[in-house]
Design an enzyme around this catalytic site. Structure first.
Site, PDB file in Angstrom:
ATOM      1  N   ASP A   1     -36.972   2.383 -23.918  1.00 10.78           N
ATOM      2  CA  ASP A   1     -38.374   3.038 -24.231  1.00 10.78           C
ATOM      3  C   ASP A   1     -38.244   4.233 -24.714  1.00 10.78           C
ATOM      4  O   ASP A   1     -37.358   5.362 -24.227  1.00 10.78           O
ATOM      5  CB  ASP A   1     -39.408   3.013 -23.029  1.00 10.78           C
ATOM      6  CG  ASP A   1     -40.670   3.271 -23.170  1.00 10.78           C
ATOM      7  OD1 ASP A   1     -41.519   2.460 -23.013  1.00 10.78           O
ATOM      8  OD2 ASP A   1     -41.039   4.529 -23.627  1.00 10.78           O
TER       9      ASP A   1
ATOM     10  N   HIS B   1     -44.815  -7.096 -23.460  1.00 14.06           N
ATOM     11  CA  HIS B   1     -43.416  -6.587 -23.074  1.00 14.06           C
ATOM     12  C   HIS B   1     -43.385  -6.210 -21.586  1.00 14.06           C
ATOM     13  O   HIS B   1     -44.424  -5.907 -20.947  1.00 14.06           O
ATOM     14  CB  HIS B   1     -43.197  -5.371 -23.724  1.00 14.06           C
ATOM     15  CG  HIS B   1     -44.319  -4.333 -23.804  1.00 14.06           C
ATOM     16  ND1 HIS B   1     -45.528  -4.283 -24.403  1.00 14.06           N
ATOM     17  CD2 HIS B   1     -44.714  -2.921 -23.033  1.00 14.06           C
ATOM     18  CE1 HIS B   1     -46.465  -3.545 -24.176  1.00 14.06           C
ATOM     19  NE2 HIS B   1     -45.949  -2.656 -23.053  1.00 14.06           N
TER      20      HIS B   1
ATOM     21  N   GLY C   1     -53.705  -1.098 -19.022  1.00 16.34           N
ATOM     22  CA  GLY C   1     -52.951   0.063 -19.695  1.00 16.34           C
ATOM     23  C   GLY C   1     -52.165  -0.427 -20.652  1.00 16.34           C
ATOM     24  O   GLY C   1     -51.248   0.333 -20.870  1.00 16.34           O
TER      25      GLY C   1
ATOM     26  N   HIS D   1     -41.608  -3.904 -18.807  1.00 18.17           N
ATOM     27  CA  HIS D   1     -41.114  -2.385 -18.371  1.00 18.17           C
ATOM     28  C   HIS D   1     -40.197  -2.671 -17.473  1.00 18.17           C
ATOM     29  O   HIS D   1     -40.500  -3.228 -16.518  1.00 18.17           O
ATOM     30  CB  HIS D   1     -42.289  -1.509 -18.181  1.00 18.17           C
ATOM     31  CG  HIS D   1     -43.064  -1.027 -19.007  1.00 18.17           C
ATOM     32  ND1 HIS D   1     -43.000   0.334 -19.845  1.00 18.17           N
ATOM     33  CD2 HIS D   1     -44.354  -1.606 -19.605  1.00 18.17           C
ATOM     34  CE1 HIS D   1     -43.885   0.385 -20.881  1.00 18.17           C
ATOM     35  NE2 HIS D   1     -44.815  -0.614 -20.471  1.00 18.17           N
TER      36      HIS D   1
ATOM     37  N   CYS E   1     -42.972  -6.195 -33.581  1.00 21.40           N
ATOM     38  CA  CYS E   1     -42.565  -6.869 -34.511  1.00 21.40           C
ATOM     39  C   CYS E   1     -41.597  -6.132 -35.687  1.00 21.40           C
ATOM     40  O   CYS E   1     -40.720  -6.705 -35.853  1.00 21.40           O
ATOM     41  CB  CYS E   1     -43.691  -7.628 -35.301  1.00 21.40           C
ATOM     42  SG  CYS E   1     -44.209  -8.836 -34.214  1.00 21.40           S
TER      43      CYS E   1
ATOM     44  N   HIS F   1     -48.171  -6.193 -28.169  1.00 24.03           N
ATOM     45  CA  HIS F   1     -47.038  -7.142 -28.069  1.00 24.03           C
ATOM     46  C   HIS F   1     -46.534  -7.254 -26.706  1.00 24.03           C
ATOM     47  O   HIS F   1     -46.043  -6.305 -26.370  1.00 24.03           O
ATOM     48  CB  HIS F   1     -46.019  -6.851 -29.323  1.00 24.03           C
ATOM     49  CG  HIS F   1     -44.866  -7.824 -29.597  1.00 24.03           C
ATOM     50  ND1 HIS F   1     -44.564  -8.288 -30.747  1.00 24.03           N
ATOM     51  CD2 HIS F   1     -44.093  -8.487 -28.734  1.00 24.03           C
ATOM     52  CE1 HIS F   1     -43.508  -9.158 -30.814  1.00 24.03           C
ATOM     53  NE2 HIS F   1     -43.113  -9.353 -29.263  1.00 24.03           N
TER      54      HIS F   1
ATOM     55  N   HIS G   1     -44.285 -13.078 -31.532  1.00 23.08           N
ATOM     56  CA  HIS G   1     -45.528 -12.035 -31.316  1.00 23.08           C
ATOM     57  C   HIS G   1     -46.545 -12.920 -30.335  1.00 23.08           C
ATOM     58  O   HIS G   1     -46.864 -13.929 -30.795  1.00 23.08           O
ATOM     59  CB  HIS G   1     -46.078 -11.704 -32.745  1.00 23.08           C
ATOM     60  CG  HIS G   1     -47.359 -10.756 -32.160  1.00 23.08           C
ATOM     61  ND1 HIS G   1     -47.188  -9.582 -32.348  1.00 23.08           N
ATOM     62  CD2 HIS G   1     -48.766 -10.944 -31.873  1.00 23.08           C
ATOM     63  CE1 HIS G   1     -48.346  -8.852 -32.138  1.00 23.08           C
ATOM     64  NE2 HIS G   1     -49.369  -9.855 -31.733  1.00 23.08           N
TER      65      HIS G   1
ATOM     66  N   ASN H   1     -48.043  -4.456 -18.568  1.00 25.19           N
ATOM     67  CA  ASN H   1     -49.357  -3.970 -18.454  1.00 25.19           C
ATOM     68  C   ASN H   1     -50.213  -4.979 -19.324  1.00 25.19           C
ATOM     69  O   ASN H   1     -49.437  -5.053 -20.725  1.00 25.19           O
ATOM     70  CB  ASN H   1     -49.453  -2.475 -19.061  1.00 25.19           C
ATOM     71  CG  ASN H   1     -48.754  -1.511 -18.291  1.00 25.19           C
ATOM     72  OD1 ASN H   1     -48.711  -1.605 -17.212  1.00 25.19           O
ATOM     73  ND2 ASN H   1     -48.122  -0.580 -19.042  1.00 25.19           N
TER      74      ASN H   1
HETATM   75  P1  AMP Z   1     -47.764  -0.227 -22.836  1.00 22.34           P
HETATM   76  O1  AMP Z   1     -48.560   1.143 -22.395  1.00 22.34           O
HETATM   77  O2  AMP Z   1     -47.439  -1.082 -21.662  1.00 22.34           O
HETATM   78  O3  AMP Z   1     -48.254  -0.763 -23.879  1.00 22.34           O
HETATM   79  O4  AMP Z   1     -46.317   0.493 -23.164  1.00 22.34           O
HETATM   80  C1  AMP Z   1     -45.917   0.630 -24.491  1.00 22.34           C
HETATM   81  C2  AMP Z   1     -44.617   1.484 -24.447  1.00 22.34           C
HETATM   82  O5  AMP Z   1     -44.070   1.463 -25.775  1.00 22.34           O
HETATM   83  C3  AMP Z   1     -44.692   2.856 -24.016  1.00 22.34           C
HETATM   84  O6  AMP Z   1     -43.933   2.955 -22.792  1.00 22.34           O
HETATM   85  C4  AMP Z   1     -44.013   3.632 -25.190  1.00 22.34           C
HETATM   86  O7  AMP Z   1     -43.451   4.755 -24.904  1.00 22.34           O
HETATM   87  C5  AMP Z   1     -43.256   2.711 -25.862  1.00 22.34           C
HETATM   88  N1  AMP Z   1     -42.969   2.927 -27.247  1.00 22.34           N
HETATM   89  C6  AMP Z   1     -43.860   3.155 -28.282  1.00 22.34           C
HETATM   90  N2  AMP Z   1     -43.237   3.199 -29.408  1.00 22.34           N
HETATM   91  C7  AMP Z   1     -41.838   3.048 -29.120  1.00 22.34           C
HETATM   92  C8  AMP Z   1     -40.783   2.780 -30.108  1.00 22.34           C
HETATM   93  N3  AMP Z   1     -40.777   3.125 -31.408  1.00 22.34           N
HETATM   94  N4  AMP Z   1     -39.713   2.405 -29.564  1.00 22.34           N
HETATM   95  C9  AMP Z   1     -39.553   2.305 -28.341  1.00 22.34           C
HETATM   96  N5  AMP Z   1     -40.653   2.487 -27.094  1.00 22.34           N
HETATM   97  C10 AMP Z   1     -41.598   2.652 -27.808  1.00 22.34           C
HETATM   98 ZN    ZN Z   2     -45.490  -8.009 -32.473  1.00 19.24          ZN
END
Ligand code: AMP
Ligand code: ZN
Length: 121
Positions: free
Chosen positions: A37, A107, A100, A109, A14, A105, A53, A94
């Site tokens: 990422d 997302h 995992g 990949h 957010c 929030h 969100h 995930n």
């Molecule tokens: P998940 O494990 O599916 O929740 O993935 C979270 C992802 O967010 C991971 O691949 C992190 O590397 C990525 N991440 C965490 N902080 C940031 C950030 N500030 N900017 C971009 N990606 C991020």
């Molecule tokens: Zn959020």
């Protein structure tokens, strides 16, 4: 409810949506944001998020259909721009602790630019 509001304002993604934390944006429209990422697991590793969100898939309902159509339209544009549409790519989501999910929030990949190893899990 207060806890809920508090967790929104603390949500990292957010904050990225609001521009409070910088990100390398690759796509943005009214409802969707995509950015690279910070810890890429492939030459191309992009996160696609709804700006609103939503913590997880469990919060999606029928009214969200246009939002998810927009997310997949965004993915299509991004893979074309990144030059991996035909080569192929992987979309992963995930969900929840055993899925995992670290950032609460929702997302997607997008991983590409190399051969994906393994199929799932
Ligand atoms: P998940 O494990 O599916 O929740 O993935 C979270 C992802 O967010 C991971 O691949 C992190 O590397 C990525 N991440 C965490 N902080 C940031 C950030 N500030 N900017 C971009 N990606 C991020
Ligand atoms: Zn959020």
């Amino acid at each position: 409810m207060e806890d809920c509001m508090e967790s929104f304002s603390e949500c990292l993604f957010c904050k990225i949506v609001k521009g409070e934390i910088p990100s390398q944006k690759v796509f943005e429209n009214e409802t969707v944001l995509a950015f690279r990422d910070i810890n890429p697991q492939a030459p191309i590793h992009i996160l696609i998020i709804p700006k609103r969100h939503l913590e997880s898939i469990l919060e999606i309902n029928e009214q969200d259909t246009p939002l998810f159509a927009s997310i997949f339209a965004a993915i299509k544009q991004i893979v074309a721009k990144e030059g991996i549409a035909e080569r192929g790519f992987r979309i992963a989501l995930n969900n929840g602790p055993e899925g995992g999910q670290l950032i609460k929030h929702l997302h997607f990949h997008l991983l590409g630019g190399r051969q994906m190893i393994g199929r799932l899990g």
